[in-house]
Structure formats: structure tokens, C-alpha cells
Design a protein around this motif. Structure first.
Motif, PDB file in Angstrom:
ATOM      1  N   ALA A  28       0.829  -1.207   0.000  1.00 10.14           N
ATOM      2  CA  ALA A  28       0.000   0.000   0.000  1.00 10.14           C
ATOM      3  C   ALA A  28       0.862   1.255   0.000  1.00 10.14           C
ATOM      4  O   ALA A  28       0.554   2.240  -0.674  1.00 10.14           O
ATOM      5  CB  ALA A  28      -0.926  -0.008   1.221  1.00 10.14           C
ATOM      6  N   THR A  29       1.959   1.222   0.756  1.00 11.54           N
ATOM      7  CA  THR A  29       2.851   2.385   0.832  1.00 11.54           C
ATOM      8  C   THR A  29       3.437   2.724  -0.529  1.00 11.54           C
ATOM      9  O   THR A  29       3.417   3.884  -0.964  1.00 11.54           O
ATOM     10  CB  THR A  29       3.992   2.120   1.828  1.00 11.54           C
ATOM     11  N   MET A  30       3.959   1.717  -1.219  1.00 13.19           N
ATOM     12  CA  MET A  30       4.571   1.968  -2.517  1.00 13.19           C
ATOM     13  C   MET A  30       3.527   2.240  -3.595  1.00 13.19           C
ATOM     14  O   MET A  30       3.802   2.955  -4.566  1.00 13.19           O
ATOM     15  CB  MET A  30       5.457   0.787  -2.916  1.00 13.19           C
ATOM     16  N   LYS A  31       2.330   1.707  -3.414  1.00 11.53           N
ATOM     17  CA  LYS A  31       1.255   1.979  -4.368  1.00 11.53           C
ATOM     18  C   LYS A  31       0.953   3.465  -4.397  1.00 11.53           C
ATOM     19  O   LYS A  31       0.691   4.039  -5.462  1.00 11.53           O
ATOM     20  CB  LYS A  31       0.001   1.182  -3.977  1.00 11.53           C
ATOM     21  N   ARG A  32       0.984   4.111  -3.235  1.00 14.26           N
ATOM     22  CA  ARG A  32       0.735   5.550  -3.184  1.00 14.26           C
ATOM     23  C   ARG A  32       1.817   6.325  -3.951  1.00 14.26           C
ATOM     24  O   ARG A  32       1.532   7.308  -4.626  1.00 14.26           O
ATOM     25  CB  ARG A  32       0.653   6.025  -1.731  1.00 14.26           C
ATOM     26  N   LYS A  33       3.058   5.861  -3.832  1.00 12.05           N
ATOM     27  CA  LYS A  33       4.151   6.493  -4.575  1.00 12.05           C
ATOM     28  C   LYS A  33       3.935   6.341  -6.082  1.00 12.05           C
ATOM     29  O   LYS A  33       4.168   7.266  -6.864  1.00 12.05           O
ATOM     30  CB  LYS A  33       5.490   5.858  -4.189  1.00 12.05           C
ATOM     31  N   GLU A  34       3.474   5.169  -6.487  1.00 14.62           N
ATOM     32  CA  GLU A  34       3.234   4.907  -7.901  1.00 14.62           C
ATOM     33  C   GLU A  34       2.098   5.773  -8.435  1.00 14.62           C
ATOM     34  O   GLU A  34       2.183   6.329  -9.535  1.00 14.62           O
ATOM     35  CB  GLU A  34       2.903   3.436  -8.111  1.00 14.62           C
ATOM     36  N   GLU A  35       1.022   5.881  -7.643  1.00 16.67           N
ATOM     37  CA  GLU A  35      -0.134   6.671  -8.080  1.00 16.67           C
ATOM     38  C   GLU A  35       0.214   8.146  -8.216  1.00 16.67           C
ATOM     39  O   GLU A  35      -0.362   8.857  -9.049  1.00 16.67           O
ATOM     40  CB  GLU A  35      -1.293   6.482  -7.092  1.00 16.67           C
ATOM     41  N   LYS A  36       1.160   8.617  -7.407  1.00 16.71           N
ATOM     42  CA  LYS A  36       1.610  10.006  -7.508  1.00 16.71           C
ATOM     43  C   LYS A  36       2.652  10.179  -8.616  1.00 16.71           C
ATOM     44  O   LYS A  36       3.144  11.289  -8.830  1.00 16.71           O
ATOM     45  CB  LYS A  36       2.210  10.453  -6.175  1.00 16.71           C
ATOM     46  N   ARG A  37       2.979   9.093  -9.294  1.00 19.39           N
ATOM     47  CA  ARG A  37       3.944   9.092 -10.394  1.00 19.39           C
ATOM     48  C   ARG A  37       5.295   9.640  -9.931  1.00 19.39           C
ATOM     49  O   ARG A  37       5.928  10.443 -10.598  1.00 19.39           O
ATOM     50  CB  ARG A  37       3.396   9.910 -11.573  1.00 19.39           C
TER      51      ARG A  37
END
Length: 237
Positions: free
Chosen positions: A143-152
């Protein structure tokens, strides 16, 4: 002929047309196994005048013993044969792809091989390791890294079914992702895949005497400027 043995003969006209001939002639060894299993099962079956019969044939217990014996002997015998058939079929598919004359297929295969080569030559970290490098909680790294990915903010790839991130993106000392990475992702044209950007970052560049990825953290402005020049459409005329 795709595969042949004493029990199975498999031929294939195409990858989607496979013909299988199966022979169940009993081997003397199998007959002995069958007889031994039936004797064991028959001994455990209570014979009485109340035994049910089916259409005047053998008692139900005997029929079940025959069926169980057949399954015990032949399932093991044919399971190994089927595994060999599947292996032979895989080889045939690989060879047919390798010999394919379809230009689109060859282009796709070449692209896939290049992507594998790029990933294999790039140091990667998984989600838990990425959180550790960033000083973030690893309680739920996905979940933590998913947020980084979604923020590009970060480049993410899949290797062996897992999310992986190129190590060069991480400012280990500052426990952050180099800001230039987000800039590059934002600048990336729609016609550019993440793999193409990764390729550009990891191949030698004349401006730096090294790969642009190696200059993140020291010459980020120059790296971004070089990328802007790279993506400018060629002008003709």
C-alpha cells in the motif's frame, strides 16, 4: 510425431491440432499389480447373500474392487506419460515461435527479450526494501509503494510476478526518491513506455560519459534537460 511410447502416440499438425492415441494393453507387471490389489480389496469385502448385484453381473463389491484396481495401476502409469507429452508440446511451441515468420510476432518477441535484458541488468529492490530505503513503515509495503506509484513519483516494473523498483531512483542518504525521477515520468510522452524510459536512463549518454541514471543526485537538472532534447520530435524539411 510429437511424442510416442508403448502406451501413447501423439501427433500435431499445428499447435492447436493435437491427436492422441492411447493404448491400455496391460503389461504383465501391471497385471500382477492389478491382481494383488484386487486380492487385497476382495479380502476386505464382506461376501454375503445380501450383496447387491447389478444387472445380473458381478456383485457390487467386486465391481468396485476392479475399478479401484484399474485406477491404482493405470493412473500412475499414464500420469508420467502425460507429463512427457506436455513437455514435448511446450518444446514444440517454443520451436514454432522461434521459427515464426510473422513480423509482428518477431517484433513482439524482440521487445520482450530486450525488456528482460534491461531488467536483468538493472539492480532492483522489492516493496519492503523500497520502504526501508525511504525510511517508511514496512507494515504494509504494498500500500505504501502503491501511493508512490499513483503520484507518479517512481518507476515500477514487474519481475517474477513481484513489484520491483530500479535502485538508482533512491537517494539512500536522503531517504527519498530523487526528485528528477518524477520530472522524467511527467515529461515522458505517451508513446514512450516505462521500459523505454528505463532504457534511456541506463544506457551511456554522450553528455555525461555515463548513463543518465548514474548522474541522478549530482546533475539532475542536466539529466532532465537531456531528456527534453531526446523527446523533441525530429523536424524534417
Amino acid at each position: 510425431m510429437l511424442y510416442a511410447s508403448d502406451d501413447i502416440a501423439v501427433s500435431a499438425l499445428t499447435a492447436g491440432s493435437v491427436h492422441v492415441d492411447v493404448s491400455i494393453d496391460a503389461d504383465p507387471v501391471d497385471v500382477d499389480k492389478w491382481r494383488a490389489i484386487m486380492q487385497t480389496l476382495a479380502a476386505s469385502t464382506t461376501e454375503s447373500s445380501e450383496a447387491k448385484t447389478v444387472a445380473g453381473n458381478a456383485p457390487t463389491g467386486v465391481r468396485e474392487a476392479i475399478t479401484a484396481a484399474f485406477v491404482a495401476v493405470f493412473s500412475g502409469r499414464f500420469s508420467s506419460e502425460i507429463d512427457k507429452v506436455v513437455d514435448a508440446y511446450r518444446v514444440m511451441l517454443r520451436e514454432s515461435l522461434a521459427k515464426g515468420n510473422d513480423s509482428e510476432l518477431q517484433t513482439a518477441l524482440n521487445r520482450a527479450r530486450l525488456q528482460e535484458k534491461i531488467l536483468a541488468g538493472t539492480s532492483m529492490v522489492d516493496q519492503a526494501q523500497a520502504c526501508e530505503l525511504l525510511g517508511l513503515s514496512s507494515a504494509n509495503p504494498s500500500a505504501t509503494m502503491k501511493r508512490k506509484e499513483e503520484k507518479r513519483e517512481i518507476l515500477r516494473f514487474t519481475a517474477d510476478g513481484r513489484a520491483m523498483y530500479p535502485l538508482f531512483q533512491f537517494d539512500v542518504e536522503g531517504r527519498r526518491i530523487f526528485p528528477a525521477v518524477a520530472e522524467l515520468i511527467a515529461l515522458k510522452p505517451e508513446t514512450w513506455s516505462a521500459f523505454r524510459l528505463l532504457h534511456w536512463l541506463t544506457r551511456p549518454h554522450l553528455d555525461f560519459g555515463a548513463a543518465p541514471a548514474e548522474r541522478l543526485g549530482s546533475k539532475e537538472v542536466e539529466v532532465v534537460a537531456a531528456f527534453k532534447r531526446e523527446i523533441v520530435p525530429a523536424e524534417h524539411g
